[in-house]
Design a protein around this motif. Structure first.
Motif, PDB file in Angstrom:
ATOM      1  N   ARG A 124       9.786  55.591  31.911  1.00 45.16           N
ATOM      2  CA  ARG A 124       9.393  56.189  33.193  1.00 45.16           C
ATOM      3  C   ARG A 124       9.571  57.708  33.165  1.00 45.16           C
ATOM      4  NH1 ARG A 124      11.078  57.623  37.416  1.00 45.16           N
ATOM      5  NH2 ARG A 124      13.253  57.165  37.056  1.00 45.16           N
ATOM      6  N   SER A 169      20.564  52.805  35.599  1.00 38.45           N
ATOM      7  CA  SER A 169      19.824  53.358  34.463  1.00 38.45           C
ATOM      8  C   SER A 169      18.711  54.292  34.907  1.00 38.45           C
ATOM      9  CB  SER A 169      19.213  52.223  33.620  1.00 38.45           C
ATOM     10  OG  SER A 169      18.049  51.703  34.233  1.00 38.45           O
ATOM     11  N   GLY A 170      18.319  54.200  36.185  1.00 35.19           N
ATOM     12  CA  GLY A 170      17.215  55.006  36.662  1.00 35.19           C
ATOM     13  C   GLY A 170      15.907  54.235  36.688  1.00 35.19           C
ATOM     14  N   THR A 171      15.976  52.933  36.440  1.00 37.25           N
ATOM     15  CA  THR A 171      14.805  52.079  36.608  1.00 37.25           C
ATOM     16  C   THR A 171      14.456  51.984  38.091  1.00 37.25           C
ATOM     17  OG1 THR A 171      15.540  50.782  34.728  1.00 37.25           O
ATOM     18  CG2 THR A 171      13.880  49.750  36.138  1.00 37.25           C
ATOM     19  N   PHE A 184      11.335  33.801  52.143  1.00 37.85           N
ATOM     20  CA  PHE A 184      10.490  34.948  52.437  1.00 37.85           C
ATOM     21  C   PHE A 184       9.060  34.537  52.774  1.00 37.85           C
ATOM     22  CE2 PHE A 184       7.519  38.294  51.385  1.00 37.85           C
ATOM     23  CZ  PHE A 184       8.044  39.336  52.126  1.00 37.85           C
ATOM     24  N   TYR A 241      12.104  49.598  47.682  1.00 40.75           N
ATOM     25  CA  TYR A 241      12.337  49.865  46.269  1.00 40.75           C
ATOM     26  C   TYR A 241      13.811  49.672  45.912  1.00 40.75           C
ATOM     27  CZ  TYR A 241       7.730  51.917  45.518  1.00 40.75           C
ATOM     28  OH  TYR A 241       6.387  52.105  45.381  1.00 40.75           O
ATOM     29  N   GLU A 286       6.488  60.568  33.396  1.00 40.73           N
ATOM     30  CA  GLU A 286       6.385  61.665  34.354  1.00 40.73           C
ATOM     31  C   GLU A 286       6.207  63.007  33.645  1.00 40.73           C
ATOM     32  OE1 GLU A 286       8.867  61.886  37.847  1.00 40.73           O
ATOM     33  OE2 GLU A 286       9.385  59.802  37.461  1.00 40.73           O
ATOM     34  N   LEU A 341      16.355  34.398  49.632  1.00 37.33           N
ATOM     35  CA  LEU A 341      15.164  35.204  49.890  1.00 37.33           C
ATOM     36  C   LEU A 341      13.928  34.551  49.282  1.00 37.33           C
ATOM     37  CD1 LEU A 341      16.591  38.786  49.173  1.00 37.33           C
ATOM     38  CD2 LEU A 341      16.107  37.765  51.417  1.00 37.33           C
ATOM     39  N   ILE A 381      12.026  49.565  40.835  1.00 39.27           N
ATOM     40  CA  ILE A 381      11.178  48.383  40.977  1.00 39.27           C
ATOM     41  C   ILE A 381      10.857  48.211  42.456  1.00 39.27           C
ATOM     42  CG2 ILE A 381      11.015  45.873  40.652  1.00 39.27           C
ATOM     43  CD1 ILE A 381      12.942  46.123  38.345  1.00 39.27           C
ATOM     44  N   GLU A 382       9.613  47.869  42.762  1.00 38.66           N
ATOM     45  CA  GLU A 382       9.238  47.631  44.153  1.00 38.66           C
ATOM     46  C   GLU A 382       9.373  46.140  44.462  1.00 38.66           C
ATOM     47  OE1 GLU A 382       5.325  48.922  45.186  1.00 38.66           O
ATOM     48  OE2 GLU A 382       5.619  48.530  47.328  1.00 38.66           O
ATOM     49  N   TRP A 383       9.918  45.821  45.647  1.00 36.82           N
ATOM     50  CA  TRP A 383      10.154  44.435  46.027  1.00 36.82           C
ATOM     51  C   TRP A 383       9.564  44.122  47.395  1.00 36.82           C
ATOM     52  CZ3 TRP A 383      12.349  41.342  42.444  1.00 36.82           C
ATOM     53  CH2 TRP A 383      13.124  41.948  41.444  1.00 36.82           C
ATOM     54  N   LYS A 384       9.342  42.844  47.615  1.00 36.94           N
ATOM     55  CA  LYS A 384       9.074  42.366  48.978  1.00 36.94           C
ATOM     56  C   LYS A 384      10.385  42.045  49.669  1.00 36.94           C
ATOM     57  CE  LYS A 384       4.434  40.823  47.979  1.00 36.94           C
ATOM     58  NZ  LYS A 384       3.550  39.676  47.708  1.00 36.94           N
ATOM     59  N   ALA A 385      11.330  41.560  48.882  1.00 38.65           N
ATOM     60  CA  ALA A 385      12.663  41.267  49.403  1.00 38.65           C
ATOM     61  C   ALA A 385      13.605  41.263  48.198  1.00 38.65           C
ATOM     62  CB  ALA A 385      12.692  39.918  50.102  1.00 38.65           C
ATOM     63  N   ALA A 445      15.731  58.149  41.269  1.00 37.38           N
ATOM     64  CA  ALA A 445      15.786  57.460  39.981  1.00 37.38           C
ATOM     65  C   ALA A 445      15.857  58.484  38.843  1.00 37.38           C
ATOM     66  CB  ALA A 445      14.574  56.544  39.817  1.00 37.38           C
ATOM     67  N   LEU A 469       8.977  37.879  44.083  1.00 37.00           N
ATOM     68  CA  LEU A 469       9.147  38.831  45.188  1.00 37.00           C
ATOM     69  C   LEU A 469       9.009  40.292  44.750  1.00 37.00           C
ATOM     70  CD1 LEU A 469      11.994  37.251  47.363  1.00 37.00           C
ATOM     71  CD2 LEU A 469       9.528  37.144  47.698  1.00 37.00           C
ATOM     72  N   ALA A 470       8.957  40.534  43.408  1.00 31.46           N
ATOM     73  CA  ALA A 470       8.721  41.917  42.989  1.00 31.46           C
ATOM     74  C   ALA A 470       7.252  42.249  43.202  1.00 31.46           C
ATOM     75  CB  ALA A 470       9.063  42.095  41.517  1.00 31.46           C
ATOM     76  N   VAL A 471       6.987  43.480  43.627  1.00 33.57           N
ATOM     77  CA  VAL A 471       5.612  43.944  43.724  1.00 33.57           C
ATOM     78  C   VAL A 471       5.222  44.317  42.306  1.00 33.57           C
ATOM     79  CG1 VAL A 471       4.082  45.672  44.731  1.00 33.57           C
ATOM     80  CG2 VAL A 471       6.017  44.766  46.048  1.00 33.57           C
ATOM     81  N   ALA A 520      13.742  52.879  31.745  1.00 33.63           N
ATOM     82  CA  ALA A 520      13.983  54.111  32.489  1.00 33.63           C
ATOM     83  C   ALA A 520      13.634  55.329  31.623  1.00 33.63           C
ATOM     84  CB  ALA A 520      15.449  54.177  32.942  1.00 33.63           C
ATOM     85  N   LYS A 579      11.521  57.854  43.305  1.00 31.71           N
ATOM     86  CA  LYS A 579      11.394  58.425  41.970  1.00 31.71           C
ATOM     87  C   LYS A 579      12.351  59.615  41.800  1.00 31.71           C
ATOM     88  CE  LYS A 579       7.147  58.322  40.588  1.00 31.71           C
ATOM     89  NZ  LYS A 579       5.728  58.758  40.509  1.00 31.71           N
ATOM     90  N   ASP A 604      34.607  46.901  33.206  1.00 32.03           N
ATOM     91  CA  ASP A 604      34.390  46.204  34.474  1.00 32.03           C
ATOM     92  C   ASP A 604      33.933  47.151  35.577  1.00 32.03           C
ATOM     93  OD1 ASP A 604      36.801  47.449  34.500  1.00 32.03           O
ATOM     94  OD2 ASP A 604      37.894  45.825  35.473  1.00 32.03           O
ATOM     95  N   GLY A 605      33.461  48.342  35.210  1.00 34.13           N
ATOM     96  CA  GLY A 605      32.809  49.196  36.192  1.00 34.13           C
ATOM     97  C   GLY A 605      33.749  50.046  37.030  1.00 34.13           C
ATOM     98  N   THR A 619       5.083  47.829  40.228  1.00 31.68           N
ATOM     99  CA  THR A 619       6.179  48.691  39.790  1.00 31.68           C
ATOM    100  C   THR A 619       6.966  48.137  38.616  1.00 31.68           C
ATOM    101  OG1 THR A 619       7.686  47.704  41.357  1.00 31.68           O
ATOM    102  CG2 THR A 619       6.523  49.710  42.042  1.00 31.68           C
ATOM    103  N   SER A 620       6.794  46.844  38.331  1.00 33.73           N
ATOM    104  CA  SER A 620       7.513  46.322  37.169  1.00 33.73           C
ATOM    105  C   SER A 620       6.664  46.462  35.915  1.00 33.73           C
ATOM    106  CB  SER A 620       7.886  44.853  37.404  1.00 33.73           C
ATOM    107  OG  SER A 620       6.714  44.102  37.554  1.00 33.73           O
ATOM    108  N   GLN A 636      28.122  47.057  36.251  1.00 32.13           N
ATOM    109  CA  GLN A 636      29.231  46.221  36.732  1.00 32.13           C
ATOM    110  C   GLN A 636      29.789  46.767  38.037  1.00 32.13           C
ATOM    111  OE1 GLN A 636      30.262  43.220  35.361  1.00 32.13           O
ATOM    112  NE2 GLN A 636      28.372  43.577  34.245  1.00 32.13           N
ATOM    113  N   ARG A 640      30.257  44.705  41.507  1.00 23.85           N
ATOM    114  CA  ARG A 640      31.528  44.591  42.222  1.00 23.85           C
ATOM    115  C   ARG A 640      31.381  44.983  43.688  1.00 23.85           C
ATOM    116  NH1 ARG A 640      36.242  45.273  38.827  1.00 23.85           N
ATOM    117  NH2 ARG A 640      37.196  46.579  40.438  1.00 23.85           N
TER     118      ARG A 640
END
Lengths: 236, 236, 236, 236, 236, 236, 236
Positions: free
Chosen positions: C88, D156-158, D182, D151, C92, D178, D160-164, D119, C60-62, C85, D116, E21-22, C65-66, D32, D36
């Motif tokens: 990335r 961490s600032g990573t 999906f 997205y 930039e 999903l 990633i693009e997703w469909k779901a 992120a 499901l990831a596009v 990260a 971006k 634990d965040g 971007t990964s 974490q 939570r």
């Protein structure tokens, strides 16, 4: 240095902290760096000042750069004992200050004004966090309108004027020689003799070629090499 | 390095702190980084300076970038021992400084002026909190109005002028070779022979293709590759 | 990484501190982050550079971007191993730098200039308190006036030029493949074959769709997808 | 999260420090905080994106302010999991950024540009001392010139693009739903059904009135309340 | 508050650090300061908001200054629970913000805009080193174009809109009273009765003269004293 | 002060940290400095305010400078208890503020405005790292347009208005005297009698010459010496 | 100094921290530095002030620079006890301040204005992190429009006006002498006698040549040497 009680852990790890009996331990430790340095001596002579030190014996080194006696201006020099990179840094500060003074006021900087400038810089490094004290003792000698002057600054930023003074690892022994032998208005020859005696008493096994000697008069700053030292001492 | 008493914990973890006997331990540790680096050698020859070092043997690496001898200007070069990223950083500082000097004063920077600039930067990193010392020793060689010059700076910011000097893990052995073999005004050929002997004594199993050699004269900065080294050494 | 003595506690918790044997432990730990990253490979081919990496398999990831192979400019790309990260962020920075260079000088940035820019930024993060090192290794490949170039920078800010190089968790194994199989001026097809072999040797169970491949020539930066890879490898 | 060896004390107490195996523990702890948080889900549908979350059940609260799905612009929304005050802060940053973009360029900000931006802000908080990482995961959905986009950014600032995608305490279970359910180009109705199923699988005892749902199309950002959700799901 | 494992020492001593634990323990501790404060209650009534609190009984104090209910503007007030000096500081920030808004835009600040402003300030104090979180919970009530509004902000910088809410040491008990007794569009009389009941349930031994009550309508911010409270409650 | 659990080590060593139960221990300790100070008393009388304190008995000291009651302006004074150097610092801030107010607005500063100014400064010192709280309690008395005013600020930055109040080591006992004896609109004579009684109850062995007394009316700020005190008390 | 409980570790290692009983231990330790300094005495005489101290006996030192009594202006002097580099620093600040005052207002600075200036500087060093307190006590004496003045400032920044006062290691004994012997309007001769007696009681084995004495009148600041002291004391 006074002994440090075993439970004084941490009073001595940052400069901005007093120990319970009112001591600044980091400054005392910086003074140890001075006491670990090679012996340096300064003497007021007739119309001049002499500064002397022991160079490390390093084959293939160009002796000019391993020197411990520095020319600041043609009327002021200084010799350091302790962390030599600190000395070099302060020498450059002193040179710039001396030039700016000459440009601004049209006359050479006086010896106490220059000394105060360096002492202030050292003091600042004992009060602000984020700086360590300078681990260097300095003897600053020069001739200005008031005649010859010899000053000492230590890592705390204290400044004291001397007729003759020694710093570094042989200071205690050398000072005794100076105390006994110093006379007002000595000639260059007698001054050199006394200075050499003090240096040789402070340091073991001093080779002639490891001695650095400078005479500052109202005419010039002159470095005297091993052979010239012999000639000077035997003059007249 | 002098042994460190076991209860010195914490005197050595931040640069702005003296140990009770007046040492700056972080600077001493940075000197260890220099002593872990590969051996580098510099020699004054007739109208020139030679700098040499050992490159790591890395198959597929383009040897130009794994070099340890850097050109600063067409009349000055330097070789480093220790943390190479620190060397690269200082080389770039040196290049910019050299260009600015040329533009501002219309003449090439002198070798001691450039060395002082780098030494000051290193010294600053030993006095201000928030910076670590540079873990790199440098041999800076060049030819200026005064002729050929060779300087060394260590992590404390000390600078010393040499006729021939070695730094890095093989420094002690290499220095003995230099001390015995150095002569004033050697030819390129004799200089190269001495330098190679010093390098090979300092390092084990030196392959010809891992040797980096540069000759700086008043005419140019030239790198000499493995085959050319052979040719040079066997010249005339 | 060399073993760390148990009593080294605290030398490794702030970047500005050397350990007694002259190591910067935080930089060594950041290199571990690179060694934990997935394998990445770069190869110089005829008039071009190839960069390859393994994408994580995320349903499901596009996939765009990964990715781990980034286009900086139409003539430069890079692939990272370690903390993504951080990659990335540096990508930039690289893109902005490349654009500014083009606007300012009217020509594309050279590969070593861009690499030096990124390496300087990484080095700075190893010397100033208040920053952590970048936990990312980079292979930077591109084609400029001098032809194809491939550079590596590690967390210390070192930069090395390669003909072919691998980083990340499978680097050791992949480098052996490259060493054996690399030839000058390979075709795209042969380059892709070698790169894929190196990647598959470095990583276990590589699925075709998880391979990311980019070819940079003087004409363009082009990404090659799973099916296209098959086609390319079987070309001619 | 990988287990943390007991002797890792202190590697995890300041963000600028790597652990010996190359991990940034503070960033892992911030993750974490995301784990939570309550479950949040995003799905790409036909010409739109759907975002959904579980609101806490708080009697007398005006439900509009306890929401977890935020409108950034009329074409972008986001949903957060973790420390809600961090989400609110980033939402405001996003809104200002979106407005400035529209004013400056005369067109709506694209979804990846906005992502971006957020992120980068998160990444900065993982590298500079004096800041903690953001303890919030975000799903950012919107429709721009390229169509619908979804997205994710983690602490961490990573990005990633997703469909779901699903984040928060029920993410693992919701992601399985999903993955199975999906389909490309789902209708609003089918999208809502799938999203609700994922949410209900991730969280126990979900009350209808605690579900927050937003549909973003190229026409509008619309929130759908409990009763409307029922209507939507039963449409046609 | 969730129990804190004994080995969490140090995660809770600087705000910029997450626990494994965040959790942000310093923020949780600041919430304890709110829970130690005296009870405060806010209620939306017909065309207005009521805020109430318990003043400490201090003989000879001029009761106006020991107050906990503050006027921000003639249409907004707030009541605090926790560290009162923090409340006073934020009240002044709020007053200045409200005046600047009125001058800049020519109309009174809206209640959510003001609340967001205070919440942002609180959030900032949870993310930057060198600041502690604010140890104060606030109920902010006012009447703007959208009618009466009641918001809560806690030390993390979260903001929630309520119809009726209680904070401070008696919050749990008081909230139960509010939940049972709250009705939409109550009269001032009924609102005062409910608020007093909630306060008296939350605090033990409430003396009439220690109750502070304010009613904010679109006409005015009015404080109601002990005797007036009696009159109001018995009205009609 | 509430007892501090033995395992609270470190919560109390930097101001920016809350203890687990939501207390700011450094502020509580600063309050102890106030409680260690000598007793000070303030009373509102008819058209005026009286401030009184105990001076240390120091032979050869010029009593004017060992004072604890300070004139801020001819209509405002203050008396401090705790670290006197902190009081002197705040008095100077207050004097400058009062003068600036008079110059800017053409009228004397009001007592609450001045108090708020000092309280804000104290509050700031409780929130920012790098500052310690002020270890001083202040009673600020003055006569402005609204008549006589008496305010107290403590180290947290709280401000409270009083009709009569005592601070310092004898505060508890003195407050009981004030509570019993205070009447509205007392004459100077009665006010002085009450104030002296409160002071003498709070402190042991008060010598007449150690009492400092000031009366502030709308006409003037006047200090009353030992003999004059006798005269005043016996007036009429 | 009050005894310090053994578990007070760390309250005394940074200035910005109060101990649980409300003490600033670093300031108390700085006071110990004053108590370790050599004794200094100041006395108000008829139309003047006398300042006296003990110089260290250092052969070959130019006594002028080892002095402890400093001229600030021709109408103000000061004497210090404690860390002499701190005294020198403050003396320079005082001289600059005095000159600026004279230039700005066209009249000499008053003694309390100058004292306040120095006391403020000392106070600041007790409140801001990153500075240590000044380890110096000062007696500041001068003659201005109001006649002769004598002030003391200690490391906390407190300032007290005296008729006669002693500081340093012999202060307790010297103060008893002053208390018994002080008379208003003493002649220079009687003042000198009393001051010498106080000094000699405070210090053991005082040599005549180690005494430093200054008389400040409205006419001049004059230093009196060993022989002159004898003459003065035996005058008339």
């Amino acid at each position: 240095m006074q002994p440090i009680p075993p439970n004084y852990m941490a009073y001595d790890r940052t400069i901005v902290v007093f120990s319970p009996d009112g001591r600044l331990l980091q400054v005392e430790y910086a003074r140890q760096a001075v006491k670990r340095g090679s012996t340096a001596v300064g003497i007021i002579i007739n119309k001049g000042v002499m500064l002397g030190a022991i160079k490390s014996s390093m084959p293939l080194a160009v002796s000019e750069t391993s020197k411990k006696v520095f020319e600041v201006d043609d009327h002021i020099g200084l010799v350091g004992s302790g962390i030599l990179a600190d000395a070099r840094y302060l020498v450059e500060m002193a040179r710039v200050k001396a030039q700016i003074n000459e440009i601004t006021y049209g006359e050479p900087i006086s010896v106490p004004t220059l000394t105060k400038y360096l002492a202030n810089h050292k003091h600042m490094a004992t009060q602000y966090a984020g700086l360590r004290p300078f681990g260097i003792g300095l003897l600053i000698g020069g001739v200005d309108k008031t005649g010859p002057n010899l000053y000492e600054t230590d890592p705390s930023g204290t400044m004291i004027e001397w007729k003759a003074q020694a710093i570094g690892r042989g200071a205690e022994k050398a000072k005794k020689v100076l105390k006994t032998g110093f006379k007002e208005n000595m000639s260059e020859k007698d001054g050199a003799k006394l200075l050499l005696k003090a240096l040789k008493t402070g340091e073991k096994n001093v080779e002639k070629e490891n001695i650095e000697l400078a005479v500052i008069t109202d005419k010039e700053f002159k470095k005297i090499s091993g052979a010239e030292i012999d000639k000077l001492v035997k003059t007249k």
